[in-house]
Structures are given as structure tokens and as C-alpha cells.
Design a protein around this motif. Structure first.
Motif, mmCIF file in Angstrom:
data_model
loop_
_atom_site.group_PDB
_atom_site.id
_atom_site.type_symbol
_atom_site.label_atom_id
_atom_site.label_comp_id
_atom_site.label_asym_id
_atom_site.label_seq_id
_atom_site.Cartn_x
_atom_site.Cartn_y
_atom_site.Cartn_z
ATOM 1 N N VAL A 34 -6.342 16.797 -0.209
ATOM 2 C CA VAL A 34 -6.276 16.058 -1.468
ATOM 3 C C VAL A 34 -4.922 15.376 -1.499
ATOM 4 N N GLY A 35 -4.935 14.059 -1.629
ATOM 5 C CA GLY A 35 -3.676 13.329 -1.535
ATOM 6 C C GLY A 35 -3.528 12.272 -2.602
ATOM 7 N N ALA A 36 -2.295 11.811 -2.748
ATOM 8 C CA ALA A 36 -1.988 10.817 -3.781
ATOM 9 C C ALA A 36 -1.013 9.789 -3.245
ATOM 10 N N VAL A 37 -1.155 8.590 -3.781
ATOM 11 C CA VAL A 37 -0.124 7.566 -3.627
ATOM 12 C C VAL A 37 0.564 7.463 -4.986
ATOM 13 N N LEU A 38 1.885 7.510 -4.969
ATOM 14 C CA LEU A 38 2.690 7.549 -6.189
ATOM 15 C C LEU A 38 3.530 6.283 -6.275
ATOM 16 N N VAL A 39 3.461 5.614 -7.435
ATOM 17 C CA VAL A 39 4.245 4.401 -7.640
ATOM 18 C C VAL A 39 4.862 4.415 -9.031
ATOM 19 N N SER A 40 5.971 3.722 -9.158
ATOM 20 C CA SER A 40 6.558 3.525 -10.474
ATOM 21 C C SER A 40 5.696 2.571 -11.281
ATOM 22 N N ASN A 43 5.879 -1.006 -10.204
ATOM 23 C CA ASN A 43 5.224 -1.385 -8.950
ATOM 24 C C ASN A 43 3.715 -1.232 -8.985
ATOM 25 N N ASP A 44 3.210 -0.560 -9.999
ATOM 26 C CA ASP A 44 1.770 -0.328 -10.090
ATOM 27 C C ASP A 44 0.981 -1.646 -10.078
ATOM 28 N N ARG A 45 1.530 -2.671 -10.705
ATOM 29 C CA ARG A 45 0.818 -3.956 -10.810
ATOM 30 C C ARG A 45 0.666 -4.665 -9.463
ATOM 31 N N PHE A 46 1.424 -4.201 -8.449
ATOM 32 C CA PHE A 46 1.325 -4.829 -7.133
ATOM 33 C C PHE A 46 0.234 -4.225 -6.256
ATOM 34 N N MET A 47 -0.366 -3.137 -6.715
ATOM 35 C CA MET A 47 -1.377 -2.465 -5.898
ATOM 36 C C MET A 47 -2.503 -3.411 -5.441
ATOM 37 N N PRO A 48 -3.083 -4.220 -6.342
ATOM 38 C CA PRO A 48 -4.128 -5.147 -5.871
ATOM 39 C C PRO A 48 -3.624 -6.122 -4.808
ATOM 40 N N LEU A 89 6.218 2.960 -2.199
ATOM 41 C CA LEU A 89 5.286 3.965 -2.699
ATOM 42 C C LEU A 89 5.602 5.308 -2.056
ATOM 43 N N GLY A 90 5.109 6.356 -2.685
ATOM 44 C CA GLY A 90 5.271 7.696 -2.147
ATOM 45 C C GLY A 90 3.922 8.288 -1.797
ATOM 46 N N ILE A 91 3.911 9.145 -0.765
ATOM 47 C CA ILE A 91 2.686 9.805 -0.325
ATOM 48 C C ILE A 91 2.860 11.310 -0.443
ATOM 49 N N CYS A 92 1.840 11.954 -0.988
ATOM 50 C CA CYS A 92 1.844 13.414 -1.076
ATOM 51 C C CYS A 92 0.432 13.898 -0.775
ATOM 52 N N VAL A 93 0.293 14.801 0.189
ATOM 53 C CA VAL A 93 -1.011 15.321 0.598
ATOM 54 C C VAL A 93 -0.940 16.845 0.693
ATOM 55 N N ILE A 94 -1.949 17.504 0.141
ATOM 56 C CA ILE A 94 -2.119 18.946 0.285
ATOM 57 C C ILE A 94 -3.335 19.157 1.166
ATOM 58 N N ALA A 95 -3.173 19.899 2.267
ATOM 59 C CA ALA A 95 -4.259 20.081 3.234
ATOM 60 C C ALA A 95 -4.559 21.558 3.414
ATOM 61 N N SER A 96 -5.807 21.927 3.124
ATOM 62 C CA SER A 96 -6.232 23.326 3.235
ATOM 63 C C SER A 96 -7.021 23.532 4.518
ATOM 64 N N ASN A 97 -6.581 24.486 5.333
ATOM 65 C CA ASN A 97 -7.297 24.875 6.540
ATOM 66 C C ASN A 97 -8.409 25.840 6.128
ATOM 67 N N LYS A 98 -9.616 25.327 5.979
ATOM 68 C CA LYS A 98 -10.719 26.120 5.435
ATOM 69 C C LYS A 98 -11.099 27.296 6.332
ATOM 70 N N GLU A 99 -10.813 27.185 7.617
ATOM 71 C CA GLU A 99 -11.108 28.279 8.548
ATOM 72 C C GLU A 99 -10.424 29.571 8.116
ATOM 73 N N THR A 100 -9.229 29.447 7.547
ATOM 74 C CA THR A 100 -8.468 30.643 7.166
ATOM 75 C C THR A 100 -9.015 31.304 5.905
#
Length: 272
Positions: A34-40, A43-48, A89-100
Motif C-alpha cells: 500500500v503506497g502513497a504519493v505525497l505532495v504539498s 504542487n497538487d495542481r500540477f498532478m494532471p 513529490l514524496g513516495i511512501c510504501v508499506i509492503a507486507s510479506n504475506k508468506e510470513t
């Protein structure tokens, strides 16, 4: 004056535990990210415009305004990441190893609908709110506000999600978490849900989340592809100059998550 930020959230992989995919077979993903792109807000108006800049590289897709990472070929994925690595922009991702989780006491809990997804969103918001607070402090601005837009998922009840966060905000958990969402930055009422096709921010979130998980989720041949995420390295959130456990967080942590040689090399290079 408050300093406002927007986060756009998407996921890569699925929540299923029935049959985790092995090379050469079909099944459910071995990882859920589950990840996100973070902007001020400024800068949000520049996304398109950023989304259109990516689309302009693909002549056969120029009549489209809806990017899906899974429908891009390898070269298009590289090109898309190369565009985004230059953007504020900033990137943040949380990754779960479901095998565990398969042999853990928590398996029956996480098999319940939406539990694993909400759990990863919680970790995501802990890191996003901390980043917003710190950015506002460094810039000498007033308090930070975070607005979060989710890509609509079939079967996800977003009111249940809001209730979950209100439960935590009101201090009703029996066990206090190691970290906490900064409730001065984020109000559960500031959750929005949009269709992927109508929000450029969600399409960009799809690109960065899928790019990250490509370095962790083996393909049908058992290979991972770290190039996409490594090209975005400068954009991941950092804490004490480190990406791991901030811009990219593994559950369980790297010391307890069984990683292949290739996955381990990807994490080491990203965090270098």
C-alpha cells in the motif's frame, strides 16, 4: 497559516492467502503493498500535467488520460518513473510479506475482509503524518494538515476504515502502538475516495506503488525488477537520511522477512 498536503493512495497485490503464487503458477500475490504519493497543496495542481507528460511519451496512448502501470511495457514503465523522479513529490510504501503471516497466530485475523489493508494503511499514515509535520516545521510554517484520497477498491468499506481510525484517535486501543498517527495532522474526516480514472494523483500513486513492489513481488519466472524503484530513489521519504522504515517499510522488518538474494540486493541499494 496551516501547511496543507495531499496524499494519494493505491495498492499493488491482493489480500488473499488461499494460494500464494509460485513461479510458473497462478495464485495470489506473495506481497501486498500500500503506497502513497505525497505532495504539498501548492504542487497538487500540477498532478494532471505530470500525468500528461508521461502519456505524451506514448504515442499510441495519447488519447488516454488513465495510466495503469500493469498495462505499460517495461520501457514505458522506465520512462514513467524517469519523469516522476524529477518532480517535487514524496513516495511512501508499506509492503507486507504475506508468506510470513501464513504460520502466524494473526492469520485468522488478517484473513478477515479488509483487515490487512487497513493495517497497512495505518502504518502508511504514521509515516505520512510524521513527514508532513517535519516538512511544516522545517519550512517555518504553521501546523500541517493532511488530506488523503484513496483509489476506490471493490469490496472496501471506507466508513469502516474511518471508524477504525477514529477508534485509534480516541485512545480506545488496548495496546498502544510503537508509533502513532499524528492526529494533529490527520483527521479521519479528511478521507476521500475517488475512481482511479478521474484523479491524476491516483494514477501517479499506482505508478510509484507498483514500481516499488516490482522489486519485491516475483514475476511468473521468479524474477524481480528493481530498476523502476531505484530510478525513483530520490523521491522516497527519508528519516535520518534512510529510506528503509520510512519511504519503504517492510512487514515484518528486514531482519525477519525472508528475502531472496535479488530482493535483498534491491533493498540494500535503495537504502544506500
Amino acid at each position: 497559516m496551516p501547511c496543507s498536503f495531499s496524499a494519494y493512495v493505491d495498492e499493488a497485490g491482493d489480500e488473499g492467502f488461499g494460494k500464494l503464487r509460485l513461479p510458473g503458477t497462478t495464485g495470489q500475490s506473495r506481497w501486498l503493498g500500500v503506497g502513497a504519493v505525497l505532495v504539498s497543496d501548492s504542487n497538487d495542481r500540477f498532478m494532471p500535467l505530470w500525468r500528461d507528460e508521461i502519456v505524451s511519451l506514448f504515442p499510441k496512448k495519447q488519447n488516454q488520460r488513465d495510466i495503469h502501470f500493469r498495462y505499460l511495457n517495461h520501457h514505458q514503465r522506465v520512462a514513467a518513473c524517469n519523469v516522476l523522479r524529477e518532480k517535487p513529490l514524496g513516495i511512501c510504501v508499506i509492503a507486507s510479506n504475506k508468506e510470513t503471516i501464513l504460520d502466524s497466530e494473526e492469520l485468522e485475523v488478517f484473513k478477515r475482509k479488509q483487515h490487512l489493508y487497513n493495517y497497512l494503511v495505518r502504518w502508511l499514515l504514521e509515516r505520512l503524518t510524521a513527514a508532513c509535520r517535519e516538512k511544516a516545521r522545517l519550512d517555518g510554517n504553521g501546523p500541517a494538515n493532511l488530506f488523503v484520497t484513496f483509489s476506490r477498491r471493490a469490496g472496501t468499506d471506507y466508513q469502516v476504515m474511518r471508524n477504525y481510525f477514529e477508534f485509534m484517535r480516541d485512545g480506545r486501543e488496548l495496546m498502544k502502538p510503537v508509533r502513532s498517527i499524528d492526529w494533529n495532522v490527520f483527521d479521519p474526516a479528511n478521507i476521500r475516495v475517488e475512481n482511479h480514472a478521474v484523479r491524476a494523483g491516483l494514477q501517479i500513486a499506482d505508478v510509484v506503488t507498483s514500481a516499488t513492489c516490482a522489486g519485491l513481488e516475483p514475476d511468473e519466472y521468479g524474477n524481480v525488477e528493481p530498476r523502476y524503484a531505484l530510478s525513483l530513489k530520490a523521491r522516497y521519504l527519508k528519516e535520518h537520511k534512510r529510506i528503509l522504515n520510512c519511504g519503504l517499510t517492510l512487514i515484518p522488518p528486514i531482519g525477519r522477512s525472508p528475502l531472496s538474494k535479488e530482493q535483498g540486493a534491491f533493498i540494500a541499494e535503495l537504502n544506500k
